[in-house]
Design a protein around this motif. Structure first.
Motif, PDB file in Angstrom:
ATOM      1  N   ASN A   1       0.767  -1.246   0.000  1.00 53.56           N
ATOM      2  CA  ASN A   1       0.000   0.000   0.000  1.00 53.56           C
ATOM      3  C   ASN A   1       0.799   1.298   0.000  1.00 53.56           C
ATOM      4  O   ASN A   1       0.245   2.338  -0.301  1.00 53.56           O
ATOM      5  N   TRP A   2       2.048   1.269   0.388  1.00 51.61           N
ATOM      6  CA  TRP A   2       2.809   2.508   0.577  1.00 51.61           C
ATOM      7  C   TRP A   2       3.451   3.013  -0.701  1.00 51.61           C
ATOM      8  O   TRP A   2       3.480   4.201  -0.975  1.00 51.61           O
ATOM      9  N   PHE A   3       3.977   2.133  -1.491  1.00 54.44           N
ATOM     10  CA  PHE A   3       4.847   2.494  -2.608  1.00 54.44           C
ATOM     11  C   PHE A   3       4.079   2.767  -3.898  1.00 54.44           C
ATOM     12  O   PHE A   3       3.005   2.223  -4.118  1.00 54.44           O
ATOM     13  N   ARG A   4       4.691   3.591  -4.757  1.00 52.56           N
ATOM     14  CA  ARG A   4       4.118   3.867  -6.081  1.00 52.56           C
ATOM     15  C   ARG A   4       4.336   2.692  -7.022  1.00 52.56           C
ATOM     16  O   ARG A   4       3.605   2.514  -7.981  1.00 52.56           O
ATOM     17  N   GLY A   5       5.397   1.933  -6.786  1.00 54.42           N
ATOM     18  CA  GLY A   5       5.712   0.802  -7.642  1.00 54.42           C
ATOM     19  C   GLY A   5       6.890   0.036  -7.087  1.00 54.42           C
ATOM     20  O   GLY A   5       7.514   0.457  -6.105  1.00 54.42           O
ATOM     21  N   HIS A   6       7.178  -1.081  -7.716  1.00 52.20           N
ATOM     22  CA  HIS A   6       8.286  -1.938  -7.288  1.00 52.20           C
ATOM     23  C   HIS A   6       9.107  -2.343  -8.502  1.00 52.20           C
ATOM     24  O   HIS A   6       8.570  -2.477  -9.610  1.00 52.20           O
ATOM     25  N   PRO A   7      10.411  -2.573  -8.306  1.00 48.29           N
ATOM     26  CA  PRO A   7      11.235  -3.042  -9.421  1.00 48.29           C
ATOM     27  C   PRO A   7      10.814  -4.433  -9.863  1.00 48.29           C
ATOM     28  O   PRO A   7      10.295  -5.226  -9.072  1.00 48.29           O
ATOM     29  N   GLU A   8      11.034  -4.704 -11.130  1.00 45.01           N
ATOM     30  CA  GLU A   8      10.774  -6.024 -11.704  1.00 45.01           C
ATOM     31  C   GLU A   8      12.114  -6.638 -12.105  1.00 45.01           C
ATOM     32  O   GLU A   8      13.103  -5.918 -12.286  1.00 45.01           O
TER      33      GLU A   8
ATOM     34  N   ILE B   1      12.487  -0.939  -2.931  1.00 45.08           N
ATOM     35  CA  ILE B   1      13.455   0.155  -2.921  1.00 45.08           C
ATOM     36  C   ILE B   1      12.923   1.365  -2.154  1.00 45.08           C
ATOM     37  O   ILE B   1      11.754   1.711  -2.248  1.00 45.08           O
ATOM     38  N   ALA B   2      13.837   1.979  -1.408  1.00 44.20           N
ATOM     39  CA  ALA B   2      13.521   3.183  -0.655  1.00 44.20           C
ATOM     40  C   ALA B   2      13.601   4.395  -1.576  1.00 44.20           C
ATOM     41  O   ALA B   2      13.895   4.281  -2.768  1.00 44.20           O
ATOM     42  N   GLN B   3      13.380   5.553  -0.989  1.00 45.84           N
ATOM     43  CA  GLN B   3      13.510   6.795  -1.749  1.00 45.84           C
ATOM     44  C   GLN B   3      14.982   7.032  -2.068  1.00 45.84           C
ATOM     45  O   GLN B   3      15.841   6.311  -1.597  1.00 45.84           O
ATOM     46  N   ASP B   4      15.265   8.023  -2.868  1.00 42.03           N
ATOM     47  CA  ASP B   4      16.610   8.426  -3.278  1.00 42.03           C
ATOM     48  C   ASP B   4      17.222   7.502  -4.326  1.00 42.03           C
ATOM     49  O   ASP B   4      18.411   7.602  -4.635  1.00 42.03           O
ATOM     50  N   MET B   5      16.438   6.597  -4.863  1.00 44.19           N
ATOM     51  CA  MET B   5      16.852   5.761  -5.983  1.00 44.19           C
ATOM     52  C   MET B   5      15.615   5.431  -6.805  1.00 44.19           C
ATOM     53  O   MET B   5      14.491   5.610  -6.336  1.00 44.19           O
ATOM     54  N   VAL B   6      15.838   5.014  -8.029  1.00 44.06           N
ATOM     55  CA  VAL B   6      14.732   4.622  -8.899  1.00 44.06           C
ATOM     56  C   VAL B   6      15.065   3.284  -9.544  1.00 44.06           C
ATOM     57  O   VAL B   6      16.234   2.906  -9.642  1.00 44.06           O
ATOM     58  N   ALA B   7      14.031   2.578  -9.959  1.00 46.32           N
ATOM     59  CA  ALA B   7      14.204   1.382 -10.785  1.00 46.32           C
ATOM     60  C   ALA B   7      13.832   1.801 -12.198  1.00 46.32           C
ATOM     61  O   ALA B   7      12.769   2.391 -12.419  1.00 46.32           O
ATOM     62  N   ILE B   8      14.727   1.546 -13.132  1.00 48.56           N
ATOM     63  CA  ILE B   8      14.471   1.955 -14.514  1.00 48.56           C
ATOM     64  C   ILE B   8      14.366   0.726 -15.403  1.00 48.56           C
ATOM     65  O   ILE B   8      15.028  -0.283 -15.181  1.00 48.56           O
ATOM     66  N   ARG B   9      13.523   0.830 -16.410  1.00 47.68           N
ATOM     67  CA  ARG B   9      13.319  -0.256 -17.363  1.00 47.68           C
ATOM     68  C   ARG B   9      13.636   0.261 -18.760  1.00 47.68           C
ATOM     69  O   ARG B   9      13.086   1.263 -19.210  1.00 47.68           O
ATOM     70  N   ALA B  10      14.542  -0.428 -19.425  1.00 51.59           N
ATOM     71  CA  ALA B  10      15.003  -0.010 -20.753  1.00 51.59           C
ATOM     72  C   ALA B  10      13.934  -0.221 -21.813  1.00 51.59           C
ATOM     73  O   ALA B  10      13.152  -1.176 -21.761  1.00 51.59           O
ATOM     74  N   ASP B  11      13.930   0.669 -22.797  1.00 53.76           N
ATOM     75  CA  ASP B  11      13.105   0.525 -23.992  1.00 53.76           C
ATOM     76  C   ASP B  11      13.885  -0.375 -24.954  1.00 53.76           C
ATOM     77  O   ASP B  11      14.831   0.062 -25.601  1.00 53.76           O
TER      78      ASP B  11
END
Length: 172
Positions: A60-67, A93-103
């Motif tokens: 419930n807390w997070f906007r999303g999660h890494p895959e 993952i906590a704040q101050d980092m992001v999970a990115i997904r390549a195109d």
């Protein structure tokens, strides 16, 4: 071989960004990795000074999660450090980092991972970050980081796989 220059932002199809308030933690549960867990010398996040979250917080807390196959990218503290997301994903993952997904129509994910770890890209990020006390590389700056990518996706795949296999050997 032909190359094309892209803003980093145009090489991505998804960014999981959980910036905001610090989430509530518990004694045991799902590991919550922070920026200290991402090291360019390690293929996957390392588990140092971990905090944990409950299942309810996870859902419930997070906007999303890494895959699996996402790249974890540190934005604050040591901007530009990256790690690979394993399968299955044993953390959030906590704040101050992001999970990115390549195109994948433009860049092979493991090639992008290798490119982000290259000295040239790390230097670019170092020269772009803001903040004197705590360095930041904002998500909005992704459009200002230009990466030169070979047009040949097969070549990208070969280079990316070789780099990744080399990292796996070091990891083991």
């Amino acid at each position: 071989m032909e190359f094309k220059e892209y803003p980093f932002s145009e090489l991505l199809i998804n960014i999981v960004d959980n910036r905001g308030k610090t989430c509530p933690v518990v004694e045991n549960g799902m590991p919550l990795i922070a920026t200290n867990c991402i090291k360019n010398e390690s293929l996957y996040p390392v588990y140092e000074k971990l905090r944990y979250i409950s299942d309810k917080t996870y859902k419930n807390w997070f906007r999303g999660h890494p895959e699996p196959g996402d790249i974890i990218f540190v934005c604050k503290g040591s901007p530009g450090r990256v790690a690979w997301t394993p399968n299955p994903v044993p953390f959030c993952i906590a704040q101050d980092m992001v999970a990115i997904r390549a195109d994948e129509t433009k860049v092979y994910p493991k090639y992008l991972f290798a490119l982000l770890r290259s000295q040239a890209t790390q230097n670019q990020i170092l020269n772009m970050h803001v903040g004197t006390l705590i360095p930041h590389f904002k998500k909005g700056d992704f459009k200002n980081l230009y990466l030169t990518i070979p047009s040949d996706l097969e070549y990208q795949e070969k280079v990316g796989e070789i780099y990744f296999q080399f990292c796996e050997m070091i990891e083991n």
